[in-house]
Design a protein around this motif. Structure first.
Motif, PDB file in Angstrom:
ATOM      1  N   ARG A   1     -70.598  77.882  29.452  1.00 38.03           N
ATOM      2  CA  ARG A   1     -71.990  78.279  29.314  1.00 38.03           C
ATOM      3  C   ARG A   1     -72.928  77.293  30.014  1.00 38.03           C
ATOM      4  N   LYS A   2     -72.492  76.050  30.162  1.00 37.79           N
ATOM      5  CA  LYS A   2     -73.320  75.013  30.803  1.00 37.79           C
ATOM      6  C   LYS A   2     -73.708  75.415  32.224  1.00 37.79           C
ATOM      7  N   LYS A   3     -72.739  75.880  33.010  1.00 37.65           N
ATOM      8  CA  LYS A   3     -73.038  76.237  34.398  1.00 37.65           C
ATOM      9  C   LYS A   3     -73.919  77.481  34.493  1.00 37.65           C
ATOM     10  N   GLU A   4     -73.749  78.427  33.586  1.00 39.25           N
ATOM     11  CA  GLU A   4     -74.646  79.579  33.560  1.00 39.25           C
ATOM     12  C   GLU A   4     -76.082  79.110  33.317  1.00 39.25           C
ATOM     13  N   HIS A   5     -76.229  78.152  32.417  1.00 33.64           N
ATOM     14  CA  HIS A   5     -77.542  77.591  32.135  1.00 33.64           C
ATOM     15  C   HIS A   5     -78.126  76.931  33.387  1.00 33.64           C
ATOM     16  N   LEU A   6     -77.306  76.185  34.117  1.00 34.35           N
ATOM     17  CA  LEU A   6     -77.787  75.520  35.331  1.00 34.35           C
ATOM     18  C   LEU A   6     -78.244  76.540  36.374  1.00 34.35           C
ATOM     19  N   ILE A   7     -77.495  77.624  36.530  1.00 35.81           N
ATOM     20  CA  ILE A   7     -77.910  78.664  37.479  1.00 35.81           C
ATOM     21  C   ILE A   7     -79.236  79.278  37.043  1.00 35.81           C
ATOM     22  N   GLU A   8     -79.387  79.539  35.758  1.00 35.88           N
ATOM     23  CA  GLU A   8     -80.663  80.071  35.252  1.00 35.88           C
ATOM     24  C   GLU A   8     -81.803  79.091  35.526  1.00 35.88           C
ATOM     25  N   LYS A   9     -81.527  77.803  35.383  1.00 39.33           N
ATOM     26  CA  LYS A   9     -82.541  76.775  35.659  1.00 39.33           C
ATOM     27  C   LYS A   9     -82.917  76.791  37.139  1.00 39.33           C
ATOM     28  N   TYR A  10     -81.914  76.838  38.019  1.00 44.11           N
ATOM     29  CA  TYR A  10     -82.193  76.941  39.460  1.00 44.11           C
ATOM     30  C   TYR A  10     -83.050  78.185  39.736  1.00 44.11           C
ATOM     31  N   GLN A  11     -82.665  79.304  39.135  1.00 43.94           N
ATOM     32  CA  GLN A  11     -83.406  80.552  39.374  1.00 43.94           C
ATOM     33  C   GLN A  11     -84.861  80.435  38.955  1.00 43.94           C
ATOM     34  N   SER A  12     -85.106  79.892  37.785  1.00 43.84           N
ATOM     35  CA  SER A  12     -86.490  79.796  37.312  1.00 43.84           C
ATOM     36  C   SER A  12     -87.288  78.787  38.129  1.00 43.84           C
ATOM     37  N   GLU A  13     -86.677  77.676  38.511  1.00 44.40           N
ATOM     38  CA  GLU A  13     -87.385  76.637  39.265  1.00 44.40           C
ATOM     39  C   GLU A  13     -87.664  77.057  40.715  1.00 44.40           C
ATOM     40  N   LEU A  14     -86.799  77.901  41.279  1.00 43.00           N
ATOM     41  CA  LEU A  14     -86.945  78.267  42.695  1.00 43.00           C
ATOM     42  C   LEU A  14     -87.565  79.646  42.901  1.00 43.00           C
ATOM     43  N   ALA A  15     -87.933  80.309  41.816  1.00 48.44           N
ATOM     44  CA  ALA A  15     -88.523  81.653  41.927  1.00 48.44           C
ATOM     45  C   ALA A  15     -89.818  81.652  42.727  1.00 48.44           C
ATOM     46  N   VAL A  16     -90.473  80.510  42.827  1.00 49.96           N
ATOM     47  CA  VAL A  16     -91.756  80.426  43.542  1.00 49.96           C
ATOM     48  C   VAL A  16     -91.588  80.254  45.052  1.00 49.96           C
ATOM     49  N   VAL A  17     -90.362  80.148  45.520  1.00 46.86           N
ATOM     50  CA  VAL A  17     -90.107  80.001  46.962  1.00 46.86           C
ATOM     51  C   VAL A  17     -89.757  81.381  47.504  1.00 46.86           C
ATOM     52  N   PRO A  18     -90.718  82.065  48.133  1.00 49.58           N
ATOM     53  CA  PRO A  18     -90.496  83.463  48.527  1.00 49.58           C
ATOM     54  C   PRO A  18     -89.403  83.659  49.583  1.00 49.58           C
ATOM     55  N   SER A  19     -89.158  82.661  50.408  1.00 48.12           N
ATOM     56  CA  SER A  19     -88.169  82.827  51.482  1.00 48.12           C
ATOM     57  C   SER A  19     -86.759  82.481  51.025  1.00 48.12           C
ATOM     58  N   LEU A  20     -86.573  82.162  49.757  1.00 48.45           N
ATOM     59  CA  LEU A  20     -85.275  81.730  49.241  1.00 48.45           C
ATOM     60  C   LEU A  20     -84.759  82.740  48.226  1.00 48.45           C
ATOM     61  N   ARG A  21     -83.458  82.982  48.290  1.00 47.87           N
ATOM     62  CA  ARG A  21     -82.816  83.890  47.337  1.00 47.87           C
ATOM     63  C   ARG A  21     -81.561  83.225  46.790  1.00 47.87           C
ATOM     64  N   ILE A  22     -81.342  83.338  45.511  1.00 47.80           N
ATOM     65  CA  ILE A  22     -80.118  82.824  44.891  1.00 47.80           C
ATOM     66  C   ILE A  22     -79.160  83.983  44.719  1.00 47.80           C
ATOM     67  N   LEU A  23     -77.954  83.821  45.232  1.00 49.60           N
ATOM     68  CA  LEU A  23     -76.957  84.881  45.082  1.00 49.60           C
ATOM     69  C   LEU A  23     -76.503  84.945  43.632  1.00 49.60           C
TER      70      LEU A  23
END
Length: 136
Positions: A1-23
């Motif tokens: 569950r730790k890594k799922e949490h980290l991906i969610e953190k990356y997603q929320s922190e990088l959502a403001v970068v319009p040219s970037l997408r997280i797979l």
């Protein structure tokens, strides 16, 4: 569950970068949180920027059709491989053009962000701050 949490953190922190997408996982499937892969422009420059801040990244993969051994084989048709039909060699033609568009795109735009069990929310926040600064 730790890594799922980290991906969610990356997603929320990088959502403001319009040219970037997280797979992520495709609809109706589950994701194994093994890597956090982003797709963005200027990925080599971003990797160098992060490296200058002591943040290690890695490329997504090196496409098979760009491997030097296969490129040389395609050009020279090694005697060991003469039994391979010539039509097979044609698949390696124009690898920057119409063929292997997905592989080329992933190589040119994909980057794996740090992802390990000892990574903290604070670490992810700092990494994302550097990414946001790079794209601002």
């Amino acid at each position: 569950r730790k890594k799922e949490h980290l991906i969610e953190k990356y997603q929320s922190e990088l959502a403001v970068v319009p040219s970037l997408r997280i797979l992520g996982a495709s609809a109706g499937s589950n994701q194994v949180a093994f890597r956090c892969v982003i797709l963005a422009p200027n990925i080599r420059e971003l990797a160098a920027h992060l490296e200058s801040k002591k943040i290690q990244t890695r490329s997504v993969f090196y496409p098979l059709h760009r491997q030097p051994a296969l490129w040389e084989w395609r050009l020279n048709r090694s005697p060991l491989l003469r039994a391979v039909p010539a039509r097979f060699c044609k698949i390696f033609q124009d690898y920057r053009g119409r063929r292997f568009q997905s592989s080329n795109y992933l190589w040119d735009h994909g980057l794996c962000l740090p992802m390990h069990m000892k990574l903290t929310d604070s670490d992810v926040g700092m990494i994302c701050s550097e990414i946001r600064a790079f794209y601002s």
